[in-house]
Design a protein around this motif. Structure first.
Motif, PDB file in Angstrom:
ATOM      1  N   PRO A 122      38.541  32.155  43.833  1.00 21.40           N
ATOM      2  CA  PRO A 122      38.776  32.695  42.495  1.00 21.40           C
ATOM      3  C   PRO A 122      39.618  33.967  42.621  1.00 21.40           C
ATOM      4  O   PRO A 122      39.205  34.913  43.289  1.00 21.40           O
ATOM      5  CB  PRO A 122      37.364  32.998  41.985  1.00 21.40           C
ATOM      6  CG  PRO A 122      36.530  33.184  43.220  1.00 21.40           C
ATOM      7  CD  PRO A 122      37.181  32.399  44.317  1.00 21.40           C
ATOM      8  N   VAL A 123      40.797  33.963  42.006  1.00 28.60           N
ATOM      9  CA  VAL A 123      41.680  35.125  42.161  1.00 28.60           C
ATOM     10  C   VAL A 123      41.302  36.140  41.072  1.00 28.60           C
ATOM     11  O   VAL A 123      42.003  36.342  40.084  1.00 28.60           O
ATOM     12  CB  VAL A 123      43.160  34.721  42.095  1.00 28.60           C
ATOM     13  CG1 VAL A 123      44.058  35.919  42.443  1.00 28.60           C
ATOM     14  CG2 VAL A 123      43.434  33.571  43.062  1.00 28.60           C
ATOM     15  N   ALA A 124      40.148  36.729  41.278  1.00 29.60           N
ATOM     16  CA  ALA A 124      39.597  37.676  40.310  1.00 29.60           C
ATOM     17  C   ALA A 124      38.609  38.551  41.059  1.00 29.60           C
ATOM     18  O   ALA A 124      37.853  38.052  41.885  1.00 29.60           O
ATOM     19  CB  ALA A 124      38.859  36.938  39.199  1.00 29.60           C
ATOM     20  N   GLY A 125      38.640  39.826  40.793  1.00 28.55           N
ATOM     21  CA  GLY A 125      37.701  40.701  41.467  1.00 28.55           C
ATOM     22  C   GLY A 125      37.915  42.132  41.014  1.00 28.55           C
ATOM     23  O   GLY A 125      38.713  42.400  40.110  1.00 28.55           O
ATOM     24  N   SER A 187      48.218  39.782  47.166  1.00 23.83           N
ATOM     25  CA  SER A 187      46.922  40.463  47.207  1.00 23.83           C
ATOM     26  C   SER A 187      46.699  41.253  48.502  1.00 23.83           C
ATOM     27  O   SER A 187      46.314  42.416  48.465  1.00 23.83           O
ATOM     28  CB  SER A 187      45.808  39.407  47.035  1.00 23.83           C
ATOM     29  OG  SER A 187      44.546  39.968  47.182  1.00 23.83           O
ATOM     30  N   HIS A 191      46.880  45.511  49.156  1.00 22.83           N
ATOM     31  CA  HIS A 191      45.713  46.275  49.624  1.00 22.83           C
ATOM     32  C   HIS A 191      46.055  47.095  50.862  1.00 22.83           C
ATOM     33  O   HIS A 191      45.642  48.246  50.989  1.00 22.83           O
ATOM     34  CB  HIS A 191      44.530  45.333  49.888  1.00 22.83           C
ATOM     35  CG  HIS A 191      43.781  44.977  48.635  1.00 22.83           C
ATOM     36  ND1 HIS A 191      44.238  44.042  47.735  1.00 22.83           N
ATOM     37  CD2 HIS A 191      42.636  45.472  48.102  1.00 22.83           C
ATOM     38  CE1 HIS A 191      43.401  43.964  46.710  1.00 22.83           C
ATOM     39  NE2 HIS A 191      42.425  44.821  46.907  1.00 22.83           N
ATOM     40  N   MET A 233      34.856  43.366  53.763  1.00 21.58           N
ATOM     41  CA  MET A 233      35.606  42.245  53.184  1.00 21.58           C
ATOM     42  C   MET A 233      37.067  42.287  53.639  1.00 21.58           C
ATOM     43  O   MET A 233      37.622  41.286  54.097  1.00 21.58           O
ATOM     44  CB  MET A 233      35.546  42.306  51.652  1.00 21.58           C
ATOM     45  CG  MET A 233      36.502  41.343  50.998  1.00 21.58           C
ATOM     46  SD  MET A 233      36.589  41.555  49.216  1.00 21.58           S
ATOM     47  CE  MET A 233      38.202  40.820  48.896  1.00 21.58           C
ATOM     48  N   TRP A 234      37.704  43.456  53.543  1.00 20.10           N
ATOM     49  CA  TRP A 234      39.139  43.532  53.818  1.00 20.10           C
ATOM     50  C   TRP A 234      39.459  43.515  55.309  1.00 20.10           C
ATOM     51  O   TRP A 234      40.483  42.967  55.720  1.00 20.10           O
ATOM     52  CB  TRP A 234      39.770  44.711  53.075  1.00 20.10           C
ATOM     53  CG  TRP A 234      39.901  44.324  51.632  1.00 20.10           C
ATOM     54  CD1 TRP A 234      39.064  44.670  50.603  1.00 20.10           C
ATOM     55  CD2 TRP A 234      40.862  43.415  51.068  1.00 20.10           C
ATOM     56  NE1 TRP A 234      39.464  44.050  49.446  1.00 20.10           N
ATOM     57  CE2 TRP A 234      40.567  43.276  49.702  1.00 20.10           C
ATOM     58  CE3 TRP A 234      41.945  42.710  51.596  1.00 20.10           C
ATOM     59  CZ2 TRP A 234      41.320  42.460  48.848  1.00 20.10           C
ATOM     60  CZ3 TRP A 234      42.692  41.898  50.746  1.00 20.10           C
ATOM     61  CH2 TRP A 234      42.381  41.783  49.389  1.00 20.10           C
TER      62      TRP A 234
HETATM   63  O1  PRE Z   1      41.516  43.637  41.042  1.00 21.15           O
HETATM   64  C1  PRE Z   1      41.134  43.908  42.169  1.00 21.15           C
HETATM   65  O2  PRE Z   1      40.496  44.907  42.424  1.00 21.15           O
HETATM   66  C2  PRE Z   1      41.389  42.981  43.266  1.00 21.15           C
HETATM   67  O3  PRE Z   1      41.707  43.432  44.301  1.00 21.15           O
HETATM   68  C3  PRE Z   1      41.191  41.546  43.064  1.00 21.15           C
HETATM   69  C4  PRE Z   1      41.778  40.639  44.102  1.00 21.15           C
HETATM   70  C5  PRE Z   1      43.312  40.788  44.096  1.00 21.15           C
HETATM   71  O4  PRE Z   1      43.888  41.267  45.058  1.00 21.15           O
HETATM   72  O5  PRE Z   1      43.905  40.394  43.096  1.00 21.15           O
HETATM   73  C6  PRE Z   1      41.246  40.949  45.454  1.00 21.15           C
HETATM   74  C7  PRE Z   1      40.905  40.002  46.329  1.00 21.15           C
HETATM   75  C8  PRE Z   1      40.734  38.657  45.935  1.00 21.15           C
HETATM   76  O6  PRE Z   1      40.588  37.733  46.877  1.00 21.15           O
HETATM   77  C9  PRE Z   1      41.118  38.323  44.625  1.00 21.15           C
HETATM   78  C10 PRE Z   1      41.438  39.267  43.730  1.00 21.15           C
END
Ligand code: PRE
Ligand code: NAD
Length: 301
Positions: A122-125, A187, A191, A233-234
């Motif tokens: 899920p590309v949401a966080g 993503s 980061h 996680m990262w």
């Molecule tokens: O919005 C954020 O804080 C995020 O980092 C979310 C985010 C992204 O990079 O978009 C981070 C890692 C994921 O695997 C999916 C979503």
């Protein structure tokens, strides 16, 4: 009809607890079981009361599941899967939410031979972690990318797809290696850049820590949100998606060097042309309705 009647979530932090809350909201009859390696997290989840059962081991958590969803850091996925392999019902489907996919698929294939596995992302966080940080609407309107192997059971893929759509997400299917390349630039690299720039600023001898905090308006503040993301996680994402991240980092470094040269030689046209193109990218993201990925320091859930 519900795609799954009994769901087990392993890892009850930001994403696991958001999935649980989204299931409670959208599929209230689903029987929800959870497990987390941390006793403190299990205790807090019991207080938050968004599961039917909290198991003491991963094996006990999966015994009657028809979907097992792994929501742990990507470096832990293989080990966790191996720990419950003997207890998994024969017809259960296993999925995960890991941010990188090729390495996870390989680890799951080793730990769970013969099991129907449908990896997902899920590309949401957010930058937050832990069970208190989760919320039911996290996946609404966001993409969830499935990366099934070429020989995956189409029914299993369809059920996992229906599951994510039921939680409010839009589903796309792609090859794991392609996913890893795309996410490396959209993503993972952002980061890495955020971690770097915040680290560089905090290391500067000529700038005191209080000045960094005091003058962190706009740009730098946006980077600090991303750089506050979970270290475990990262770390795992960069180690798991090493090749794609290094490839994108190489391109980024070359582009940065070109900009450095433009600044040195007073080449305003190059700077202006790039900034015009990047502004258009931001506008397309907003038109697509995905601007909620923008920094939001006081996100209301
Ligand atoms: O919005 C954020 O804080 C995020 O980092 C979310 C985010 C992204 O990079 O978009 C981070 C890692 C994921 O695997 C999916 C979503
Ligand atoms: N945070 C995000 O923005 C985001 C977005 C999409 C996907 N993801 C992915 O989701 C997964 C979980 O990330 P999160 O943000 O929820 O992290 P989190 O730190 O909030 O939660 C992870 C949980 O997993 C538990 N855990 C760790 N090792 C375990 C093990 N061996 N067995 C059982 N439990 C274990 C931890 O105790 C913790 O409660 C990661 O794979 C991450 O890549 C994260």
């Amino acid at each position: 009809m519900l795609p799954f009647a009994r769901v087990t979530i392993i890892g009850l932090g930001l994403i696991g607890s958001s999935v649980a809350r989204a299931i409670r909201r959208s599929m209230p009859t689903v029987r929800l079981t959870g497990y987390d390696a941390s006793p403190a997290v299990r205790k807090r989840v019991a207080e938050l009361d968004f599961l039917d059962d909290i198991a003491d081991t991963a094996g006990a958590a999966v015994t009657d599941a028809d979907l097992v969803l792994l929501c742990v850091p990507v470096g832990a996925i293989g080990e966790v899967a191996a720990s419950f392999a003997a207890d998994l019902p024969a017809d259960a489907i296993v999925s995960d939410v890991g941010s990188s996919k090729a390495g996870v698929a390989a680890a799951l294939a080793v730990a769970l031979p013969g099991v129907a596995v449908v990896p997902a992302h899920p590309v949401a966080g957010t930058e937050k972690s832990g069970p208190d940080a989760g919320f039911a609407s996290l996946f609404d309107g966001r993409w969830c990318i499935l990366t099934p192997a070429g020989d995956a059971d189409p029914t299993a893929v369809m059920r996992v797809s229906a599951f994510w759509e039921g939680l409010g997400a839009r589903v796309d299917i792609m090859d794991a290696a392609h996913h890893d390349l795309v996410l490396a630039v959209t993503s993972h690299l952002p980061h890495l850049i955020a971690y770097t720039i915040v680290g560089t600023a905090s290391d500067l001898e000529t700038v005191t820590r209080s000045e960094v905090i005091k003058y962190s308006a706009g740009g730098f503040r946006d980077f600090t949100r991303i750089a506050a993301s979970d270290p475990t996680m990262w770390r795992d994402v960069f180690l798991a998606n090493k090749e794609a991240v290094l490839e994108m980092l190489q391109r980024f470094t070359e582009d940065l060097t070109a900009l450095q040269r433009a600044i040195r030689w007073g080449d305003g046209d190059t700077l202006f042309e790039l900034f015009t193109r990047t502004r258009a990218v931001r506008r397309s993201i907003i038109e697509e309705g995905q601007d909620d990925a923008a920094p939001d320091f006081g996100r209301q859930h």
